[in-house]
Design a protein around this motif. Structure first.
Motif, mmCIF file in Angstrom:
data_model
loop_
_atom_site.group_PDB
_atom_site.id
_atom_site.type_symbol
_atom_site.label_atom_id
_atom_site.label_comp_id
_atom_site.label_asym_id
_atom_site.label_seq_id
_atom_site.Cartn_x
_atom_site.Cartn_y
_atom_site.Cartn_z
ATOM 1 N N GLU A 5 0.832 -1.211 0.000
ATOM 2 C CA GLU A 5 0.000 0.000 0.000
ATOM 3 C C GLU A 5 0.866 1.262 0.000
ATOM 4 O OE1 GLU A 5 -3.195 0.386 -0.283
ATOM 5 O OE2 GLU A 5 -3.625 -1.759 -0.405
ATOM 6 N N GLU A 6 1.959 1.244 0.798
ATOM 7 C CA GLU A 6 2.853 2.395 0.830
ATOM 8 C C GLU A 6 3.533 2.613 -0.522
ATOM 9 O OE1 GLU A 6 5.567 1.688 3.975
ATOM 10 O OE2 GLU A 6 4.106 2.048 5.582
ATOM 11 N N GLU A 7 3.906 1.527 -1.172
ATOM 12 C CA GLU A 7 4.537 1.633 -2.491
ATOM 13 C C GLU A 7 3.566 2.229 -3.519
ATOM 14 O OE1 GLU A 7 7.591 1.488 -5.165
ATOM 15 O OE2 GLU A 7 7.657 1.084 -3.007
ATOM 16 N N LYS A 8 2.329 1.777 -3.452
ATOM 17 C CA LYS A 8 1.319 2.331 -4.372
ATOM 18 C C LYS A 8 1.093 3.829 -4.120
ATOM 19 C CE LYS A 8 -1.367 -1.890 -5.247
ATOM 20 N NZ LYS A 8 -2.686 -2.551 -5.092
ATOM 21 N N GLN A 47 1.817 9.559 -5.665
ATOM 22 C CA GLN A 47 2.297 10.906 -5.409
ATOM 23 C C GLN A 47 3.348 11.337 -6.435
ATOM 24 O OE1 GLN A 47 1.245 13.162 -3.327
ATOM 25 N NE2 GLN A 47 -0.288 11.851 -2.352
ATOM 26 N N ALA A 48 4.212 10.408 -6.821
ATOM 27 C CA ALA A 48 5.227 10.728 -7.829
ATOM 28 C C ALA A 48 4.582 11.074 -9.168
ATOM 29 C CB ALA A 48 6.191 9.547 -7.984
ATOM 30 N N ASN A 49 3.576 10.303 -9.569
ATOM 31 C CA ASN A 49 2.865 10.607 -10.811
ATOM 32 C C ASN A 49 2.166 11.964 -10.741
ATOM 33 O OD1 ASN A 49 3.695 8.134 -11.790
ATOM 34 N ND2 ASN A 49 1.792 7.082 -11.237
ATOM 35 N N LYS A 50 1.592 12.256 -9.567
ATOM 36 C CA LYS A 50 0.900 13.527 -9.387
ATOM 37 C C LYS A 50 1.857 14.711 -9.502
ATOM 38 C CE LYS A 50 -2.356 15.776 -6.241
ATOM 39 N NZ LYS A 50 -3.052 15.671 -4.941
#
Length: 496
Positions: A73-76, A81-84
């Motif tokens: 879940e943390e990885e997702k 956030q990186a994509n955002k």
């Protein structure tokens, strides 16, 4: 006496109905299985049986499974956030690039389309706002048309004539006719769509004299169409007469074409600069109208001219409050108070505050929204709602680019008697405002326009500014000869 119990209808179904329902349910399930098989979707989802109770180290296994789940879940969330952030950076780069090149590209597109319209047209109709005819004229445009090959004709069309007093309009028609033929016009503002029903309702409304107070009626269309058709027949050419409709933003170019066509052929609205490119509209077998984007006003014009004629507010170069305050400085305070029914005010900000309270434009805590009040005020002035007028100059002086021979050539070929009769018929049909209810506005004279983004404007602006300084209150010129010499030197330098 007891009422006998009423028998209720039985809910049991007959065997034939029950068997038919079961059959349809089986067929439906079979159909779903086939579709799932084609898509490769398994019907049954394997259920997680979990860790058996008899398994050794059950607690450790469950703890490891929970930690693994949290890590996933943390990885997702981290990836999300990186994509955002990446999308935000990309958006900022695009906005920065558009802010740097967008206005320049838009202005270039406007000027290129306007030049194409001038080249493709046989007759140029310069649409003027009857409330400020001189302020909505562009000397650079008229000079460019006269310098084009093909003996192009220029017509001046006074639109929105229902917003000025009749006496003021008649004086302006007589003043402008000394240079070019003038057509009085009142466009229809309530054409809805292109359907036949809208066309029929438009025709009925134009013939209904009692409906003049609404925006449906159009006056001057028959006069203009007869004038263009008679001119087209005199040219004795098999090709259609191409008529270019030009002018500053929000003078009513698209509304004019829609009124002539009888349907919503071009987008029109209160917002300035809706038309972005040229568009051809056929109004008869031998006449074709060409819509064009608005002329871009030069930034060297006076602030009042920029507030009325340019797109500075929409482009973010000027605020709505600044534009409204600039216009208020050119108006008579008493007439503004009567028009908006507000008490005496000390400055423009106080007027906008009182207007916001009167219209109910309030923010949190009951604070007047002066921004919305300024937007309403600016839309009244640039749209077809508020009645204001400019005084006609006392004396008439031909512009530098016009001579008596050019004026005679522009008048030649038109049926001026029919034009005069058509204008008189239009003036008799329109309901004009009372002079007492119309605001007197101080015009700044002709507005300089940009026909090319790369052209140098400071010299032309200085000559226009010098000319404005020399003009006396009665419309005359105190130093006409010096202005002519300076303008002639400027033109010679351009050719050299």
């Amino acid at each position: 006496m007891k009422r006998p119990k009423l028998k209720k209808a039985s809910k049991r179904l007959s065997c034939s109905k029950r068997y038919k329902i079961k059959k349809k349910v089986r067929e439906h399930h079979r159909k779903l299985r086939k579709e799932a098989k084609k898509k490769g979707v398994s019907k049954r989802v394997k259920k997680d049986l979990g860790v058996p109770s008899s398994a050794p180290f059950k607690e450790e296994v469950l703890r490891e499974a929970e930690q693994r789940k949290l890590q996933i879940e943390e990885e997702k969330e981290r990836q999300r956030q990186a994509n955002k952030e990446e999308r935000a950076k990309k958006r900022k780069k695009e906005e920065a690039a558009s802010n740097e090149t967008g206005p320049q590209i838009q202005l270039d597109s406007f000027t290129v389309n306007l030049s194409q319209v001038i080249d493709a047209s046989d007759v140029i109709i310069e649409v003027l706002d009857a409330r400020d005819p001189q302020g909505s004229r562009c000397p650079q445009l008229e000079e460019a048309v006269l310098q084009r090959e093909g003996n192009k004709k220029i017509l001046l069309l006074l639109n929105k004539i229902d917003l000025v007093p009749k006496e003021n309009l008649e004086k302006w028609i007589g003043f402008l006719q000394k240079e070019f033929p003038v057509v009085a016009f009142k466009a229809s503002t309530l054409i809805q769509d292109k359907t036949l029903q809208a066309k029929k309702s438009r025709i009925v409304a134009s013939n209904d004299i009692l409906d003049k107070s609404r925006g449906v009626a159009c006056f001057g269309s028959s006069c203009l169409s007869d004038l263009l058709m008679s001119f087209a027949s005199k040219t004795q050419s098999e090709a259609k007469l191409k008529v270019g409709i030009v002018g500053f933003p929000n003078v009513g170019k698209s509304s004019l074409i829609n009124s002539m066509k009888g349907v919503l052929a071009c987008n029109a609205g209160v917002k300035r600069g809706i038309t972005k490119s040229m568009q051809e509209v056929h109004i008869s077998k031998n006449v074709k109208l060409i819509d064009s984007p608005g002329i871009v006003a030069s930034p060297t014009n006076p602030p009042a001219s920029m507030a009325l004629r340019s797109l500075q507010v929409e482009e973010g170069q000027d605020s709505v409050l600044e534009a409204a305050q600039t216009l208020l400085k050119q108006c008579d305070k008493t007439q503004v108070m009567l028009q908006y029914n507000v008490p005496d005010y000390r400055n423009s900000l106080e007027f906008l505050t009182m207007l916001a309270k009167k219209r109910g434009y309030l923010q949190k805590g009951g604070v007047p929204d002066t921004q919305q009040a300024a937007t309403t005020f600016l839309s009244d002035w640039t749209g077809a709602k508020l009645s204001y007028h400019c005084k006609v100059p006392g004396t008439h002086i031909l512009p530098v680019y016009l001579m008596d021979s050019v004026v005679a050539e522009m008048q030649n070929g038109w049926n001026l008697k029919r034009l005069k009769a058509g204008n008189e018929e239009t003036l008799n049909g329109v309901k004009f405002p009372n002079p007492a209810s119309s605001i007197s506005f101080i015009s700044k004279g002709p507005t300089s326009g940009l026909l090319s983004v790369s052209e140098e404007q400071p010299d032309a602006a200085n000559t226009v500014e010098e000319h404005n300084k020399e003009v006396t209150p009665d419309g005359g010129s105190a130093n006409r000869q010096s202005f002519l010499e300076m303008r002639t030197k400027t033109q010679i330098s351009k050719f050299l």
